[in-house]
Structure formats: structure tokens, C-alpha cells
Design a protein around this motif. Structure first.
Motif, PDB file in Angstrom:
ATOM      1  N   ALA A  61      -4.357   4.346   1.640  1.00  0.00           N
ATOM      2  CA  ALA A  61      -2.982   4.335   1.136  1.00  0.00           C
ATOM      3  C   ALA A  61      -2.894   4.897  -0.275  1.00  0.00           C
ATOM      4  O   ALA A  61      -1.827   5.352  -0.704  1.00  0.00           O
ATOM      5  N   LEU A  62      -4.014   4.829  -1.005  1.00  0.00           N
ATOM      6  CA  LEU A  62      -4.034   5.285  -2.397  1.00  0.00           C
ATOM      7  C   LEU A  62      -2.901   4.572  -3.143  1.00  0.00           C
ATOM      8  O   LEU A  62      -2.616   3.413  -2.891  1.00  0.00           O
ATOM      9  N   SER A  63      -2.252   5.259  -4.052  1.00  0.00           N
ATOM     10  CA  SER A  63      -1.206   4.588  -4.838  1.00  0.00           C
ATOM     11  C   SER A  63       0.135   4.496  -4.124  1.00  0.00           C
ATOM     12  O   SER A  63       1.090   3.923  -4.672  1.00  0.00           O
ATOM     13  N   LEU A  64       0.230   5.019  -2.902  1.00  0.00           N
ATOM     14  CA  LEU A  64       1.452   4.791  -2.138  1.00  0.00           C
ATOM     15  C   LEU A  64       1.580   3.322  -1.754  1.00  0.00           C
ATOM     16  O   LEU A  64       2.676   2.845  -1.465  1.00  0.00           O
ATOM     17  N   SER A  65       0.450   2.598  -1.773  1.00  0.00           N
ATOM     18  CA  SER A  65       0.511   1.160  -1.497  1.00  0.00           C
ATOM     19  C   SER A  65       1.346   0.434  -2.541  1.00  0.00           C
ATOM     20  O   SER A  65       1.862  -0.666  -2.284  1.00  0.00           O
ATOM     21  N   LYS A  66       1.499   1.035  -3.714  1.00  0.00           N
ATOM     22  CA  LYS A  66       2.306   0.412  -4.761  1.00  0.00           C
ATOM     23  C   LYS A  66       3.768   0.295  -4.341  1.00  0.00           C
ATOM     24  O   LYS A  66       4.489  -0.595  -4.811  1.00  0.00           O
ATOM     25  N   LEU A  67       4.213   1.190  -3.462  1.00  0.00           N
ATOM     26  CA  LEU A  67       5.577   1.083  -2.941  1.00  0.00           C
ATOM     27  C   LEU A  67       5.777  -0.241  -2.219  1.00  0.00           C
ATOM     28  O   LEU A  67       6.803  -0.905  -2.390  1.00  0.00           O
ATOM     29  N   TYR A  68       4.790  -0.629  -1.417  1.00  0.00           N
ATOM     30  CA  TYR A  68       4.888  -1.868  -0.647  1.00  0.00           C
ATOM     31  C   TYR A  68       4.855  -3.088  -1.564  1.00  0.00           C
ATOM     32  O   TYR A  68       5.631  -4.034  -1.387  1.00  0.00           O
ATOM     33  N   LEU A 112       2.606  -8.601   4.217  1.00  0.00           N
ATOM     34  CA  LEU A 112       3.932  -9.118   4.533  1.00  0.00           C
ATOM     35  C   LEU A 112       4.955  -8.004   4.696  1.00  0.00           C
ATOM     36  O   LEU A 112       5.809  -8.056   5.584  1.00  0.00           O
ATOM     37  N   ILE A 113       4.865  -6.981   3.855  1.00  0.00           N
ATOM     38  CA  ILE A 113       5.767  -5.840   3.997  1.00  0.00           C
ATOM     39  C   ILE A 113       5.452  -5.080   5.276  1.00  0.00           C
ATOM     40  O   ILE A 113       6.362  -4.629   5.993  1.00  0.00           O
ATOM     41  N   ALA A 114       4.163  -4.934   5.589  1.00  0.00           N
ATOM     42  CA  ALA A 114       3.776  -4.259   6.832  1.00  0.00           C
ATOM     43  C   ALA A 114       4.366  -4.977   8.043  1.00  0.00           C
ATOM     44  O   ALA A 114       4.857  -4.346   8.987  1.00  0.00           O
ATOM     45  N   ALA A 115       4.334  -6.304   8.015  1.00  0.00           N
ATOM     46  CA  ALA A 115       4.894  -7.082   9.125  1.00  0.00           C
ATOM     47  C   ALA A 115       6.416  -6.956   9.180  1.00  0.00           C
ATOM     48  O   ALA A 115       7.003  -6.789  10.255  1.00  0.00           O
ATOM     49  N   GLU A 116       7.049  -7.008   8.021  1.00  0.00           N
ATOM     50  CA  GLU A 116       8.507  -6.952   7.969  1.00  0.00           C
ATOM     51  C   GLU A 116       9.051  -5.624   8.479  1.00  0.00           C
ATOM     52  O   GLU A 116      10.050  -5.571   9.205  1.00  0.00           O
ATOM     53  N   HIS A 123      -2.590  -1.917   6.195  1.00  0.00           N
ATOM     54  CA  HIS A 123      -3.395  -3.124   6.008  1.00  0.00           C
ATOM     55  C   HIS A 123      -3.854  -3.195   4.550  1.00  0.00           C
ATOM     56  O   HIS A 123      -4.081  -2.172   3.901  1.00  0.00           O
ATOM     57  N   SER A 124      -4.033  -4.402   4.059  1.00  0.00           N
ATOM     58  CA  SER A 124      -4.292  -4.589   2.636  1.00  0.00           C
ATOM     59  C   SER A 124      -5.719  -4.287   2.213  1.00  0.00           C
ATOM     60  O   SER A 124      -5.958  -3.954   1.061  1.00  0.00           O
ATOM     61  N   GLY A 125      -6.710  -4.428   3.086  1.00  0.00           N
ATOM     62  CA  GLY A 125      -8.088  -4.239   2.653  1.00  0.00           C
ATOM     63  C   GLY A 125      -8.505  -5.352   1.711  1.00  0.00           C
ATOM     64  O   GLY A 125      -7.890  -6.425   1.656  1.00  0.00           O
ATOM     65  N   ASN A 126      -9.548  -5.092   0.921  1.00  0.00           N
ATOM     66  CA  ASN A 126      -9.997  -6.087  -0.060  1.00  0.00           C
ATOM     67  C   ASN A 126      -9.019  -6.213  -1.222  1.00  0.00           C
ATOM     68  O   ASN A 126      -8.902  -7.261  -1.844  1.00  0.00           O
ATOM     69  N   ASP A 127      -8.345  -5.132  -1.530  1.00  0.00           N
ATOM     70  CA  ASP A 127      -7.318  -5.105  -2.573  1.00  0.00           C
ATOM     71  C   ASP A 127      -6.459  -3.872  -2.343  1.00  0.00           C
ATOM     72  O   ASP A 127      -6.677  -3.117  -1.391  1.00  0.00           O
ATOM     73  N   TRP A 128      -5.469  -3.674  -3.219  1.00  0.00           N
ATOM     74  CA  TRP A 128      -4.555  -2.552  -2.997  1.00  0.00           C
ATOM     75  C   TRP A 128      -5.273  -1.208  -3.009  1.00  0.00           C
ATOM     76  O   TRP A 128      -4.852  -0.264  -2.324  1.00  0.00           O
ATOM     77  N   THR A 132      -4.891   0.535   3.529  1.00  0.00           N
ATOM     78  CA  THR A 132      -4.684   1.701   4.379  1.00  0.00           C
ATOM     79  C   THR A 132      -3.245   1.754   4.849  1.00  0.00           C
ATOM     80  O   THR A 132      -2.535   0.746   4.897  1.00  0.00           O
ATOM     81  N   THR A 133      -2.830   2.963   5.223  1.00  0.00           N
ATOM     82  CA  THR A 133      -1.508   3.167   5.801  1.00  0.00           C
ATOM     83  C   THR A 133      -1.542   4.498   6.528  1.00  0.00           C
ATOM     84  O   THR A 133      -2.590   5.146   6.619  1.00  0.00           O
ATOM     85  N   SER A 134      -0.427   4.919   7.050  1.00  0.00           N
ATOM     86  CA  SER A 134      -0.301   6.239   7.665  1.00  0.00           C
ATOM     87  C   SER A 134       0.937   6.906   7.092  1.00  0.00           C
ATOM     88  O   SER A 134       1.821   6.238   6.546  1.00  0.00           O
ATOM     89  N   THR A 135       1.007   8.219   7.216  1.00  0.00           N
ATOM     90  CA  THR A 135       2.203   8.901   6.722  1.00  0.00           C
ATOM     91  C   THR A 135       3.423   8.475   7.539  1.00  0.00           C
ATOM     92  O   THR A 135       4.533   8.394   7.002  1.00  0.00           O
ATOM     93  N   ALA A 136       3.225   8.174   8.822  1.00  0.00           N
ATOM     94  CA  ALA A 136       4.341   7.680   9.635  1.00  0.00           C
ATOM     95  C   ALA A 136       4.876   6.371   9.069  1.00  0.00           C
ATOM     96  O   ALA A 136       6.100   6.179   8.965  1.00  0.00           O
ATOM     97  N   ASP A 137       3.967   5.481   8.685  1.00  0.00           N
ATOM     98  CA  ASP A 137       4.392   4.199   8.110  1.00  0.00           C
ATOM     99  C   ASP A 137       5.158   4.393   6.800  1.00  0.00           C
ATOM    100  O   ASP A 137       6.185   3.752   6.574  1.00  0.00           O
TER     101      ASP A 137
END
Length: 257
Positions: A61-68, A112-116, A123-128, A132-137
């Protein structure tokens, strides 16, 4: 101006802005870019979307996880000034220390955001930083937020990013170069081999890209396909809009065929 007419005018204008695709290419070919890149496009019209064949592939997810994380903190956090300040730094400057502080406060935010939002590859992994994520997500997430929470400060911060991130990275590649892009969030790996991501929104669309390569590689891949994709999707919606308008007139004006 009636809604059907307004739709026709707006979509025609957008189609002109996107430019004409190459006559010999299928603008919706899911193999239009090299497999190093995964790209997803979503629009505000149901079923009007596009993605590469690998758009659902789970990638860093790199820093796109920060959006979540930011979305969770803004809507489910304690509404503190500190959270808002950290969130702004995370989106505009991709500040890692701000992300770590926010994650420490809300450790389940990504899951929680992934579920919502029903983000099956997120998925969160060990930390942000290992999430992981996908471009579709990512594209789906931004598209849903544009519908459900259009006044979110996330979009304001994406539209006014720092030219240089907190770690000195120049934020200038990928989806931000698309015609009509209004705001962008970037992501990148600090380690070899190179890995970059970007996600943008515009009027009526969201797009996300991830590339195993450089920012220049991603920009090339995005611009080689997405403008034509957007133009084709707009053209198809314009055609549908005209048909809907004709059908409406046919039922409301006696004798019209």
C-alpha cells in the motif's frame, strides 16, 4: 437547462478535454500497460469503470495506506486538533512520523476501513508500512468517499499537496498528470527495487496506480492508457444519456418517434 441536456453538454465537454484516442487501439484494453503497473479507474456512474488485468492484485500500500488511517481518525477518532494536524501532514506531506503516531492511537484503523468499504485486498500487516492494498481498492475507496463524504478534508488536502514530502521526495508523478485531476496522494518505497503509487480524483472519476518501477515509469504507463479510457467511458455515458433522453421524450411527447 434540463438534466438530460446538461448531462450531454458536460460529458461532451469532458470528452473533448480528454483528447482523441489512437484510432487503432482499443481504449478499454485491460492489457494496455505493462504488468509492472496496476491501474484502476472508477466513475460516478455505476458499472462505468476500468482496470488492468492485475487491478485486484494485492501490492504494497505504501503511503496510500495513510488515506485509510486518516479517514478512520477523522470519522471515528476523538475529533482532536492533534488528530487533524497529524492527518493533514499525512496527506499533504506524506509524513511517516505522523502516520506512525496516528496508527499507534488507532491500531485497527486500516482493517476497520477495509471492512467498512469492502476492500478485499487491503490488510494492515505488522504496521502501516507493511500494509497491502490494490489499485481497485484505492480507486473504489476514493470513489465511495466522493459520493458519501464529499466534504471530507482529505480531498482538500489532496488538492493542495506539498511539492516536496516530509522526507524530501518530490511529489510529481503518475495520476497527477491526468487531464482533470484535482487532487493526488502519492506513495513510494524507501528501499530497492523502486516501487511507487499514486491516486487522484477529478470531476466524476477516481484513479489509482501502483508501479514496480520509477515515478517516470508510472507516469508513462498512466498517460499511455488512462486519458483514452476516460474519454471512452465519457463517450459511452454520453451515448447512454442521449438514449435515455430520447426515451424520455418518446414517452412524454405524443406522436414522437
Amino acid at each position: 437547462m434540463s438534466s438530460p441536456v446538461r448531462l450531454a453538454v458536460v460529458t461532451a465537454a469532458l470528452a473533448c478535454l480528454m483528447g482523441a484516442p489512437a484510432a487503432w487501439a482499443d481504449p478499454l484494453d485491460p492489457n494496455a500497460v505493462p504488468p509492472r503497473s496496476s491501474i484502476s479507474v472508477r466513475t460516478n456512474v455505476p458499472n462505468m469503470q476500468w482496470g488492468t488485468t492485475n487491478q485486484h492484485q494485492e501490492r504494497g500500500a505504501l503511503s496510500l495506506s495513510k488515506l485509510y488511517i486518516v479517514d478512520y481518525a477523522l470519522r471515528h477518532g476523538d475529533n482532536s486538533a492533534e488528530d487533524r494536524a497529524l492527518a493533514e501532514r499525512m496527506i499533504r506531506y506524506s509524513d511517516d512520523s505522523a502516520a506512525s503516531a496516528m496508527e499507534a492511537k488507532y491500531p485497527k484503523a486500516i482493517e476497520l476501513i477495509a471492512a467498512e468499504y469492502h476492500l478485499s485486498s487491503t490488510h494492515s500487516g505488522n504496521d502501516w508500512q507493511t500494509s497491502t492494498t490494490s489499485t481497485a481498492d484505492v480507486a473504489d475507496f476514493l470513489n465511495k468517499k466522493r459520493h458519501q463524504d464529499p466534504d471530507s478534508p482529505i480531498f482538500d488536502w489532496m488538492s493542495s499537496p506539498g511539492a516536496v514530502a516530509a522526507d524530501g521526495t518530490v511529489q510529481d508523478w503518475g495520476t497527477t498528470w491526468l487531464p482533470g485531476a484535482l487532487g493526488t496522494k502519492w506513495g513510494w518505497s524507501d528501499f530497492e527495487p523502486e516501487e511507487v503509487a499514486s491516486a487522484s480524483y477529478g470531476i466524476g472519476f477516481t484513479v489509482a496506480a501502483h508501479t514496480y518501477g520509477s515515478g517516470a515509469d508510472q507516469t508513462t504507463d498512466v498517460l499511455s492508457a488512462v486519458p483514452d479510457v476516460l474519454r471512452e467511458l465519457v463517450a459511452r455515458r454520453l451515448t447512454e444519456g442521449v438514449r435515455e433522453w430520447e426515451a424520455m421524450l418518446a414517452t412524454s411527447v405524443p406522436g414522437l418517434r
